[in-house]
Design a protein around this motif. Structure first.
Motif, short mmCIF file in Angstrom:
data_model
loop_
_atom_site.label_atom_id
_atom_site.label_comp_id
_atom_site.label_asym_id
_atom_site.label_seq_id
_atom_site.Cartn_x
_atom_site.Cartn_y
_atom_site.Cartn_z
N LEU A 66 2.46 6.00 -3.17
CA LEU A 66 1.97 4.63 -2.98
C LEU A 66 2.32 4.17 -1.57
O LEU A 66 3.43 4.42 -1.09
N VAL A 67 1.38 3.49 -0.92
CA VAL A 67 1.61 2.95 0.42
C VAL A 67 1.04 1.54 0.49
O VAL A 67 -0.04 1.27 -0.04
N VAL A 68 1.77 0.65 1.14
CA VAL A 68 1.28 -0.71 1.39
C VAL A 68 1.85 -1.17 2.72
O VAL A 68 2.99 -0.84 3.08
N ARG A 69 1.04 -1.92 3.46
CA ARG A 69 1.48 -2.48 4.74
C ARG A 69 1.67 -3.98 4.58
O ARG A 69 0.80 -4.68 4.05
N VAL A 144 5.58 -0.89 6.84
CA VAL A 144 4.85 -0.04 5.91
C VAL A 144 5.83 0.47 4.86
O VAL A 144 6.87 1.04 5.19
N LEU A 145 5.51 0.22 3.59
CA LEU A 145 6.31 0.73 2.48
C LEU A 145 5.63 1.97 1.92
O LEU A 145 4.43 1.95 1.65
N ALA A 146 6.40 3.02 1.73
CA ALA A 146 5.86 4.24 1.13
C ALA A 146 6.79 4.71 0.02
O ALA A 146 7.99 4.90 0.24
N PHE A 147 6.25 4.86 -1.18
CA PHE A 147 6.97 5.40 -2.33
C PHE A 147 6.31 6.75 -2.64
O PHE A 147 5.14 6.79 -3.02
N LEU A 148 7.05 7.83 -2.50
CA LEU A 148 6.45 9.15 -2.30
C LEU A 148 6.70 10.12 -3.45
O LEU A 148 7.73 10.06 -4.12
#
Length: 438
Positions: A66-69, A144-148
């Protein structure tokens, strides 16, 4: 009229950590596990609830990131990446004191697989962003958030895939903050060093293969693949790599020796490790290259000499010493054993300086005035390796204030993994402060 209380990050972080642990995201490394899809959907719902629009990316069935800016006050500035992984290594319930996927609170801790690696940081990121969005507090610059997915198997279906297939998601990001840093080590005077990761060793997981002539086990047989392999594995496992002090490790040891009241001796840099308790295992591994045999396989019947024998080894090399490491490995293997990679990735090192480091230090000191922030090198590897290939400076900063008796390094991939409740709340406050200064 009464105004409903809006929960803070410190209020929410424990609940979120528990709920993430209860979602089994075990990663055996072969796509046979449950994947990260359910956890990614949980994260997406938590972010959507406060007005964000995260994107889900599925690189393989159930392998989901998941990625969100989040737009900052000054979108013209370089952006910051905050990243965490959703997968965990497997756990067998019969080995644990408590259910590894129960998220239970006991003895002041949240218990479960991922409590420190790294659903604690995932929970901090979520809790802090939720509070900031509810309160209308934008970060100073884009975040930028990234949950990988898939970090525990090298990131092939997570960070590695996103960097290759969707680099535009990280446009403008010049710095990245992830796991295994910011945790405390109690030193004399009831003060705490907080270890901020600025370097990590390279990874070389290798297959070793010896070949010989198959034959009957009752006969004289000098061309034995098992014998050749066993000798090479013994040489690798028994080799004592020389000490090689990188700038990060030297800086850490100098500050640690000062904190412990031990004179720093560059000719005997291991002197102050004895003061550090269980953490000495991890720090000691950053003074030299390391290589450990982990698997052996040969033959199918006791009286049949096999045509080939294989082994697997876990090698780790320091920044700047990759060539020396592999030259040593090849010399120890000799001409009769060949190697190839299961997984190989770079070592990293960045300077302990700049505005981002200053923001980390200030945020720690605001919550713990006696804090002693120090740089350190991680003996393992993280998804930072993939983001560094996009030109980012990478740090580990998942802040936790820990009780002195907790064997924190032993929690990683160990049984009875747990994180202190107070440590989670401390970390959420520090991370919120850090984002405001970053």
């Amino acid at each position: 009229m009464t105004v409903a209380h809006q929960p803070t990050a410190a209020d929410e972080v424990v609940r979120i950590c528990q709920e993430l642990i209860r979602i089994d995201t075990s990663n055996p490394g072969d796509n046979s596990g449950p994947g990260e899809r359910v956890a990614a959907e949980y994260v997406a719902a938590q972010l959507a609830e406060v007005g964000l629009e995260p994107q889900l990316f599925e690189s393989h069935p159930k392998r989901t990131s998941l990625v969100v800016r989040i737009e900052g006050e000054d979108p013209g500035r370089d952006a910051l990446l905050l990243h965490g992984h959703l997968d965990v290594v497997p756990a067998r319930q019969e080995d644990w004191t408590r259910d590894p996927f129960g998220g239970e609170i006991a003895d002041g801790c949240v218990w479960g697989r991922g409590a420190v690696d790294m659903k604690d940081m995932d929970a901090m990121m979520l809790a802090v962003v939720r509070q900031r969005m509810r309160e209308g507090r934008r970060p100073p610059r884009d975040v930028v958030l990234a949950f990988l997915a898939d970090e525990e198997a090298g990131g092939e279906w997570g960070a590695q895939w996103l960097v290759r297939e969707h680099p535009e998601l990280f446009e403008g990001c010049t710095e990245a903050v992830g796991e295994v840093g910011g945790f405390s080590l109690t030193v004399p005077g009831d003060r705490r060093m907080y270890l901020i990761e600025t370097a990590e060793k390279g990874i070389a997981w290798m297959n070793l293969t010896a070949r010989g002539t198959a034959g009957h086990g009752s006969m004289v047989h000098p061309d034995n693949a098992v014998t050749a392999l066993a000798g090479a594995v013994a040489r690798l496992g028994e080799h004592d790599f020389p000490i090689r002090m990188t700038k990060t490790v030297r800086a850490f040891l100098e500050r640690a020796c000062l904190a412990y009241g031990v004179e720093f001796d560059p000719d005997d840099p291991e002197k102050c490790l004895v003061e550090m308790g269980p953490l000495a295992r991890m720090i000691g591994a950053t003074l030299r290259n390391t290589l450990n045999p982990t698997r052996l396989d040969a033959g199918y019947k006791t009286n049949v000499i096999p045509q080939s024998a294989t082994a697997q080894v876990d090698g780790r090399y320091l920044p700047g010493y990759e060539a020396e490491f592999f030259a040593t490995v090849d010399e120890l293997l000799g001409p009769d054993v060949q190697r190839d990679f299961i997984y190989n990735d770079v070592a990293l090192e960045t300077d302990y300086e700049g505005a981002l480091v200053a923001a980390m230090e200030a945020a720690l000191l605001a919550e713990d005035p006696g804090a002693l922030p120090v740089p350190y090198c991680l003996s393992g590897g993280t998804d930072a390796k993939h983001f560094a290939k996009l030109g980012m400076r990478c740090f580990g900063f998942a802040p936790l204030r820990l009780p002195p008796e907790l064997d924190f390094s032993g929690m990683f991939h160990g049984i009875d993994e747990r994180v202190p409740v107070d440590g989670l709340r401390f970390g959420a406050k520090v991370l919120d402060d850090f984002l405001g200064r970053s």
